[in-house]
Enzyme design. Structure first.
Site, PDB file in Angstrom:
ATOM      1  N   TYR A 138      34.239-105.038  99.391  1.00  0.00           N
ATOM      2  CA  TYR A 138      32.804-104.656  98.553  1.00  0.00           C
ATOM      3  C   TYR A 138      33.394-103.311 100.284  1.00  0.00           C
ATOM      4  O   TYR A 138      32.763-102.167  99.584  1.00  0.00           O
ATOM      5  CB  TYR A 138      32.055-104.802  99.347  1.00  0.00           C
ATOM      6  N   LYS A 193      38.924-118.731 102.702  1.00  0.00           N
ATOM      7  CA  LYS A 193      41.067-118.840 102.157  1.00  0.00           C
ATOM      8  C   LYS A 193      41.444-118.933 103.627  1.00  0.00           C
ATOM      9  O   LYS A 193      42.734-118.162 103.338  1.00  0.00           O
ATOM     10  CB  LYS A 193      41.098-118.515 101.535  1.00  0.00           C
ATOM     11  N   ASP A 225      38.120-121.957  96.547  1.00  0.00           N
ATOM     12  CA  ASP A 225      38.002-123.074  95.281  1.00  0.00           C
ATOM     13  C   ASP A 225      37.421-124.618  95.460  1.00  0.00           C
ATOM     14  O   ASP A 225      36.429-124.818  94.889  1.00  0.00           O
ATOM     15  CB  ASP A 225      40.087-122.937  95.149  1.00  0.00           C
ATOM     16  N   ASP A 249      29.432-113.242  96.959  1.00  0.00           N
ATOM     17  CA  ASP A 249      28.779-113.205  95.923  1.00  0.00           C
ATOM     18  C   ASP A 249      29.186-114.077  94.333  1.00  0.00           C
ATOM     19  O   ASP A 249      28.163-114.328  93.892  1.00  0.00           O
ATOM     20  CB  ASP A 249      29.213-111.882  95.130  1.00  0.00           C
ATOM     21  N   ASP A 253      26.640-117.547  92.828  1.00  0.00           N
ATOM     22  CA  ASP A 253      25.582-117.676  90.928  1.00  0.00           C
ATOM     23  C   ASP A 253      26.410-119.092  90.269  1.00  0.00           C
ATOM     24  O   ASP A 253      25.507-119.541  90.039  1.00  0.00           O
ATOM     25  CB  ASP A 253      26.277-116.285  90.451  1.00  0.00           C
TER      26      ASP A 253
HETATM   27  C1  IPM Z   1      24.975-109.201  93.937  1.00  0.00           C
HETATM   28  C2  IPM Z   1      25.318-108.345  92.122  1.00  0.00           C
HETATM   29  C3  IPM Z   1      25.809-106.700  93.460  1.00  0.00           C
HETATM   30  C4  IPM Z   1      27.121-107.571  94.044  1.00  0.00           C
HETATM   31  C5  IPM Z   1      25.858-105.984  92.737  1.00  0.00           C
HETATM   32  C6  IPM Z   1      25.017-105.879  91.094  1.00  0.00           C
HETATM   33  C7  IPM Z   1      25.893-104.815  92.777  1.00  0.00           C
HETATM   34  O1  IPM Z   1      25.923-108.966  91.248  1.00  0.00           O
HETATM   35  O2  IPM Z   1      23.981-109.074  94.138  1.00  0.00           O
HETATM   36  O3  IPM Z   1      24.914-110.338  93.430  1.00  0.00           O
HETATM   37  O4  IPM Z   1      28.286-107.557  93.846  1.00  0.00           O
HETATM   38  O5  IPM Z   1      27.404-107.812  95.431  1.00  0.00           O
HETATM   39 MN    MN Z   2      26.677-110.743  91.906  1.00  0.00          MN
END
Ligand code: IPM
Ligand code: MN
Length: 365
Positions: A138, A193, A225, A249, A253
């Site tokens: 990032y 990794k 992975d 990130d 999820d």
């Molecule tokens: C998160 C989101 C953010 C990221 C976006 C909205 C900038 O996906 O906070 O997980 O990519 O970090």
């Molecule tokens: Mn995210």
């Protein structure tokens, strides 16, 4: 004593609904003497109106307040000329300018919530992903190249300071927890990794140096992975997982999906002096303004805010309020008082909010 000022950015899509729901719950639990919510602008819709995704006065309020509570940001089609989304810049500017280096994402299976992973019960999945939040891949946002429309590159940035502080945060967090559900061991798993890239081998090496300062906490490793397999096959093994920005990130999820989805995924984005608290979900513009969104991720992010403020200021009143909200959310989920759509129910944002309020009130009877 003056109340803690909370800079409150509703944002875009479902952001206003979930943010105001959380503010309502927090106000009920703490009272206006303890928390003062000051709403301010920001996000993609604001950018479309004014050209600013994070207005100067909003940034100043965030910088000078006790904490930041946020709904969500981002609208499809509101993009910069380079194709990247504008709304995300609200989070990214706050992360980088306030140096919010630890993005803390609890992954917890609550009683009454069915995991898509067969056979797992509440209490068996309870870990925290700590995502390094200010560098990694990032760091290249806005800095990568797109050459003649033929080649594009972004660079991963891994610094000693960046890894040391997020690793120390992770080991410190593990010390405050009760260990992994499987064996009760305090464990920090480094997700990287290192087998392929020097940047990740460096990330791992610095984590190992920090581990030597925390002999009471086990260090563990998983390539990114393999991590995705482990989070599905043996989620109870994990206590705290530390990862570079992009990997954090992605795996956060996946972790959220294993405990019911992003609607139950809170986050605390913490630096030395500032904290931003928001659900880890997006702005869900397709259901915006219809009272359909679940406010639970933002409400739980609010409890993370109260615990953080309580620890920073030595104010037990805030921790008591946080526990009261957590208990009420747990009872709403366990008893199915109001099941939001993302968990298979039909309860509106308002109905879920009011169910939590009712549980909070009953606890006082
Ligand atoms: C998160 C989101 C953010 C990221 C976006 C909205 C900038 O996906 O906070 O997980 O990519 O970090
Ligand atoms: Mn995210």
């Amino acid at each position: 004593m003056s109340p803690y000022r909370i800079a409150t950015i509703d944002g875009d899509g479902i952001g206003p609904e979930v943010c105001q729901s959380a503010a309502r719950i927090l106000s009920e639990a703490c009272g206006s003497a303890l928390l003062d919510f000051v709403r301010c602008d920001g996000g993609a819709a604001h950018y479309a109106r004014t050209g600013q995704v994070l207005p100067d006065d909003t940034f100043a309020l965030c910088r000078d307040s006790a904490a930041i509570l946020h709904g969500a940001a981002g609208l499809p089609g509101v993009t910069y000329p380079d194709g990247t989304e504008v709304g995300n810049d609200l989070h990214l500017q706050l992360r980088f300018r306030l140096d919010l280096y630890a993005n803390v994402r609890p992954v917890r299976l609550w009683q009454g919530v069915k995991s898509p992973l067969a056979g797992w019960q509440a209490g068996q999945i309870d870990y925290v992903i700590v995502r390094e939040n200010t560098e990694g891949l990032y760091a290249s946002r806005g800095g990568g190249i797109n050459l003649r429309g033929e080649v594009a590159t972004d660079t991963i940035v891994v610094t000693r300071k960046g890894v040391e502080r997020v690793a120390r945060f992770s080991f410190g967090l593990s010390r405050k927890r009760q260990g992994a559900p499987r064996d009760g061991k305090r464990r920090v798993t480094v997700c990287d990794k290192a087998n392929i890239l020097r940047s990740y081998a460096f990330f791992r090496a610095v984590c190992e140096e920090v581990a030597r300062e925390h002999e009471d906490v086990e260090i563990d490793y998983a390539y990114a992975d393999a991590m995705t397999v482990h989070l599905v096959k043996r989620p109870d093994f994990y206590d705290v997982i530390v990862a570079e920005n992009m990997f954090g990130d992605i795996i956060s999820d996946l972790g959220a999906a294993t405990i019911g989805g992003m609607g139950l995924s809170p986050s605390a984005e913490l630096g030395e002096h500032h904290g931003l608290f928001q659900g880890a979900h997006g702005s869900a513009p397709d259901i915006a303004g219809q009272n359909l969104a679940s406010p639970l991720a933002t409400i739980l992010s609010g409890t993370l805010m109260l615990h953080w403020l309580s620890e920073r200021h030595g104010d037990e009143r805030l921790a008591v309020a946080a526990r009261r909200i957590e208990t009420a959310v747990g009872e709403v989920l366990a008893h199915g008082d109001a099941v939001p759509r993302d968990l298979g129910g039909t309860a509106s944002c308002t109905e879920v909010t009011e169910a939590v309020l009712r549980r909070m009130a009953r606890a006082l009877d």
